[in-house]
Design an enzyme around this catalytic site. Structure first.
Site, PDB file in Angstrom:
ATOM      1  CB  SER A  42      29.069   7.113  12.807  1.00  0.00           C
ATOM      2  OG  SER A  42      30.415   6.969  13.175  1.00  0.00           O
TER       3      SER A  42
ATOM      4  CB  VAL B 215      27.150  17.044  14.821  1.00  0.00           C
ATOM      5  CG1 VAL B 215      27.754  16.491  16.103  1.00  0.00           C
ATOM      6  CG2 VAL B 215      27.216  18.573  14.799  1.00  0.00           C
ATOM      7  CD  GLU B 216      31.340  10.281  11.971  1.00  0.00           C
ATOM      8  OE1 GLU B 216      31.588   9.071  11.989  1.00  0.00           O
ATOM      9  OE2 GLU B 216      32.028  11.118  11.337  1.00  0.00           O
ATOM     10  CB  ILE B 217      26.899  11.285  17.693  1.00  0.00           C
ATOM     11  CG1 ILE B 217      26.540  12.771  17.693  1.00  0.00           C
ATOM     12  CG2 ILE B 217      27.016  10.743  19.120  1.00  0.00           C
ATOM     13  CD1 ILE B 217      25.169  13.073  18.229  1.00  0.00           C
TER      14      ILE B 217
END
Length: 127
Positions: free
Chosen positions: A108, A119-121
């Site tokens: 992440s 916002v975690e991607i």
């Protein structure tokens, strides 16, 4: 009762244009507008965009722009994602780090959108 999936969530923004730039132009979500209602679609989910608190009723009781913390999944290598974010001038808060998602281990990175939402991607590791 058995809940099977998340259909949508609502994001309230203080700056519609910057919000759309981030989610559509930087992250690649599809902007859709129906009857004056805006949403960002990806996969089989969407993020409804509200431009003011309680734009539609019923609504959450304590609406605050910048209070969300959620995770978006990608199939793109996170080093490539990081490079693309750098090209847009988006500051990386943290990452790439290992996390545990709903389906197991994932890599992440974290950014803030223009309203301050975290916002975690993430990308799941191959098992």
């Amino acid at each position: 009762m058995q809940i099977k999936a998340l259909d949508h969530l609502v994001l309230t923004t203080q700056d519609f244009d910057r919000c759309i730039w981030f989610y559509r132009d930087v992250l690649g979500l599809e902007l859709v507008c129906r009857e004056g209602h805006y949403a960002l679609r990806f996969g089989v989910q969407k993020i409804n965009i509200h431009r003011r608190s309680a734009e539609f009723l019923p609504a959450a009781k304590n609406i605050t722009a910048g209070s969300l913390d959620f995770c978006l999944l990608t199939e793109t290598d996170l080093l490539e994602v990081k490079q693309q974010l750098d090209e847009y001038g988006v500051e990386i808060e943290e990452g790439v780090v290992e996390r545990n998602g709903a389906l197991g281990k994932m890599q992440s990175l974290y950014v803030h959108d223009p309203d301050g939402n975290l916002v975690e991607i993430s990308k799941y590791q191959k098992q």
